[in-house]
Design a protein around this motif. Sequence first.
Motif, mmCIF file in Angstrom:
data_model
loop_
_atom_site.group_PDB
_atom_site.id
_atom_site.type_symbol
_atom_site.label_atom_id
_atom_site.label_comp_id
_atom_site.label_asym_id
_atom_site.label_seq_id
_atom_site.Cartn_x
_atom_site.Cartn_y
_atom_site.Cartn_z
ATOM 1 N N ILE A 142 13.242 -4.444 -34.799
ATOM 2 C CA ILE A 142 13.194 -4.102 -36.226
ATOM 3 C C ILE A 142 13.548 -5.376 -36.984
ATOM 4 O O ILE A 142 14.700 -5.576 -37.378
ATOM 5 N N PRO A 143 12.577 -6.266 -37.178
ATOM 6 C CA PRO A 143 12.902 -7.561 -37.782
ATOM 7 C C PRO A 143 13.209 -7.432 -39.269
ATOM 8 O O PRO A 143 12.708 -6.521 -39.933
ATOM 9 N N LEU A 144 14.019 -8.351 -39.766
ATOM 10 C CA LEU A 144 14.169 -8.475 -41.213
ATOM 11 C C LEU A 144 12.800 -8.814 -41.792
ATOM 12 O O LEU A 144 12.061 -9.625 -41.221
ATOM 13 N N GLN B 94 15.360 -4.543 -46.742
ATOM 14 C CA GLN B 94 15.494 -5.459 -45.600
ATOM 15 C C GLN B 94 14.642 -5.066 -44.389
ATOM 16 O O GLN B 94 13.971 -5.880 -43.789
ATOM 17 N N ASN B 95 14.664 -3.839 -44.001
ATOM 18 C CA ASN B 95 14.065 -3.216 -42.818
ATOM 19 C C ASN B 95 15.187 -2.814 -41.876
ATOM 20 O O ASN B 95 15.804 -3.689 -41.296
ATOM 21 N N PRO B 96 15.416 -1.507 -41.695
ATOM 22 C CA PRO B 96 14.691 -0.423 -42.331
ATOM 23 C C PRO B 96 14.713 -0.522 -43.861
ATOM 24 O O PRO B 96 15.741 -0.879 -44.439
#
Lengths: 486, 486
Positions: free
Chosen positions: A345-347, A367-369
């Motif tokens: 789950i990359p930035l 940002q991610n999530p």
Amino acid sequence: MTAARTARLDALLSPTTIAVVGASPDLHIFRGRTLRVMLGHPFAGRIYPVSRSHTEIQGLPAYPSLAAIPEPVDLAILIIPAELIPDELERCGRAGVKAAMILASGFGETRSAAGHALQARIVEIAERHGLIVCGPNAEGYANTAAALCATFSPAVEHLGMPLVPPWRTRGHVAVIAQSGGMGFGLFDRGRPRELPFSYVITTGNEASLEAFEIVEHLLDDGRSDVFLMYLESIKDVPRFERVAARALAAGKPIIVTKVGTSDAGVRASLAHTGAVAGDHAAHHAMFRRHGVIEAGDLDEMLDLAVAFSLCRERLPAGPRVGIGSASGGGGAWLADACVAAGLTIPLLDAPTRALLDQLIPAYGCSQNPVDATAQAIVQSGYTELARVIAGSDSVDAVIMIVSGRLTASFEKERDKLAALAEASAKPILLWSYTLPSADATRILSQAGYPLFTGMQSLARTVAAMVQYRRARERARQEPCESRRRA
Amino acid sequence: MTAARTARLDALLSPTTIAVVGASPDLHIFRGRTLRVMLGHPFAGRIYPVSRSHTEIQGLPAYPSLAAIPEPVDLAILIIPAELIPDELERCGRAGVKAAMILASGFGETRSAAGHALQARIVEIAERHGLIVCGPNAEGYANTAAALCATFSPAVEHLGMPLVPPWRTRGHVAVIAQSGGMGFGLFDRGRPRELPFSYVITTGNEASLEAFEIVEHLLDDGRSDVFLMYLESIKDVPRFERVAARALAAGKPIIVTKVGTSDAGVRASLAHTGAVAGDHAAHHAMFRRHGVIEAGDLDEMLDLAVAFSLCRERLPAGPRVGIGSASGGGGAWLADACVAAGLTIPLLDAPTRALLDQLIPAYGCSQNPVDATAQAIVQSGYTELARVIAGSDSVDAVIMIVSGRLTASFEKERDKLAALAEASAKPILLWSYTLPSADATRILSQAGYPLFTGMQSLARTVAAMVQYRRARERARQEPCESRRRA
């Protein structure tokens, strides 16, 4: 496969004339139920009940024997006691019947020498006559395009909806299972998820027709894009390898459960279909080598089928997932589940975040999530959020967290959602934290979105999509010979 | 907990008078929806909308300020912009309001110094007035016994069924969640499974009231037997340890998901509620030490809740599972899943097998998994089979594989099934390979049987039941001190 055998497999699965040997008016027994289930669907072929004690059964004229039927029979369904099967099968062969399906039990799955001897006779008769024999100890099959449900399974009776969602034109799923309960269980659970099943075929003891010969045939017939298989043993390893390689090259995933990972599972398989389970580690390595996907339970199999049915032409190029959510808690939880499944789950990159920051309030987060917050979803919907995340170079796949309980929001966005799914080269999958309504499931599936409720299973599904794409790339790069040596 | 704080927690969760500050007639915004959801249930207390712009809202007279309300207020629900919250909270304190719940966002979960400062002011005001403050950034709560749904969650609106199955008198489940979506998601998915929820409480940022203080209060209040918790951080470890030990001693399991096992989960929690996730391995060890059960997703949490809600007084004494099945394939598969979860599937003893062999045909098998065959189930039902397996000294728990799609067979067996569940000292759990109908779910739950659809999750649930019983036995044997040192 020879042309003759292909024609006979066609006769098994797409017959024009069917004899039901042992048919009964009693709807409480399998012999009566099978005919009843068949008659509950608009099958266009002709059905001939064969009975020694009735002249009419469930509104159809009945015949005293196979020989008395006025035209050639493609398929004979045998629902008579085990000890009568060999003689009847012999009569099938002599009458020029092309295929037989034996629903009776009491053969190689028993502990008795008599049962094993009966099964050996079936194999001998089938070979001598070139007769295709499905079973014994099978639960029949469904061929949805033909509206043919030659089974006593309640799963295809009183369905309350068409066998296949009428709007589905591709991504069809074929089930091949040694267990009738598990095979039709997949249909029972999968149809409400809007999965388009081409076939559900149960094979029982597989005395002379085994699962991968059927897969091979269905690859020829071309009406199935995903295969779900419940296996108790693999009887012909070279055929498995040939069929698996062909399916992989065609991008038609084979999703299997092979029981027998425990001693109890091994002895249960032996008692169920007489199957010799074989070494689990060897099977696992063989599946991996051929891009065959293993699943742990019915719902995992169906999650994989739902994903591949809708997204097999846009598999993720890598493990990087972008998550967009109305629920910040759901996003955090799903991120953990994805990482546990081997995804990342990359930035997100700065340009994507700048676009997102225009869509979501200050107490959300890009940002991610991506925590869009419920308010942003209510105001601007899911589509725009998904479009921006899918557009990021930082991700290979997108999971949107939605509430599928209510339908209105999806109805409003229907066209925009469909256009995005059509345009996106990356898969966009949906996880609902509430129980999705039937309407929401239909609208979203129709718009091209696979919808999930199991979080861990969804994460494993996306990981399997990544691995499957890699397996295909590997297979394309390696020459056939080196793959065989591996 | 002091008596004063207990009284104020009562005022929060079981108020007689409620002010809804910021209430609106607009049903498309949270300020309007919250009042609407509350008014959709027959709450017996009094609700006072507070609004500067309306004199009547949704049929209720509205008041220009808290001070104008004609009687003392137990609970003030604040749905006004974040920057207005501290002053309003100050007015709550001065007006003698006992508890406040802040549904507004824009506090410690933001990246802004202003948001953090606002949250610090909330804490200061709450402490100075001895005011209980739930939130900010919460989604409200449901107290089902009071028919009070002080939330904008759609999960408790238009429910189409009572908040709690009317026939349930014990085994109630309390949800405490930092995430509103996940908290009410548990209710949304759990209620159709006939789970009796006592409370669903969402706590958001937990600025001055944290989850385990609520659990402590609910242990006193006595209306909850199982706790489902979604946690982003544990703010008071000594309290956690005290509360967990007390719950374990009472046999009231705490089932948690603690997010933040991945870096992405950690940063998402920080952005969601300002939570500092802390070290995952340390949490895991702490949970294990205190018999707290960890679950991987919503469905696993609910499977555990369903099992403990109905069977917490007859937990398996060991890991030996007997499986009875109409589907031989299902039995083999479930056996594998059980063994993978750490359970065992022993061969049954000779006396039990002799009894079983009288019930099932020759092509079935009494070894374990017991393949009774579909025919035997149609003829003699599930009860007798389950009774014989449960009676075996070889097993500690029983899983029956059923088809929950059809209801008629369970209706016929209803009384026999209920009598068996009542009499059995061992848990008997059901796995359905088809999608259970609502009627079947209700009948079986009413008869005392937890019903599952996820095979792997069911296996893990039974393993957790075994471990929980062991944790209780361990806690009883060890003096308190040595447990603290461990």
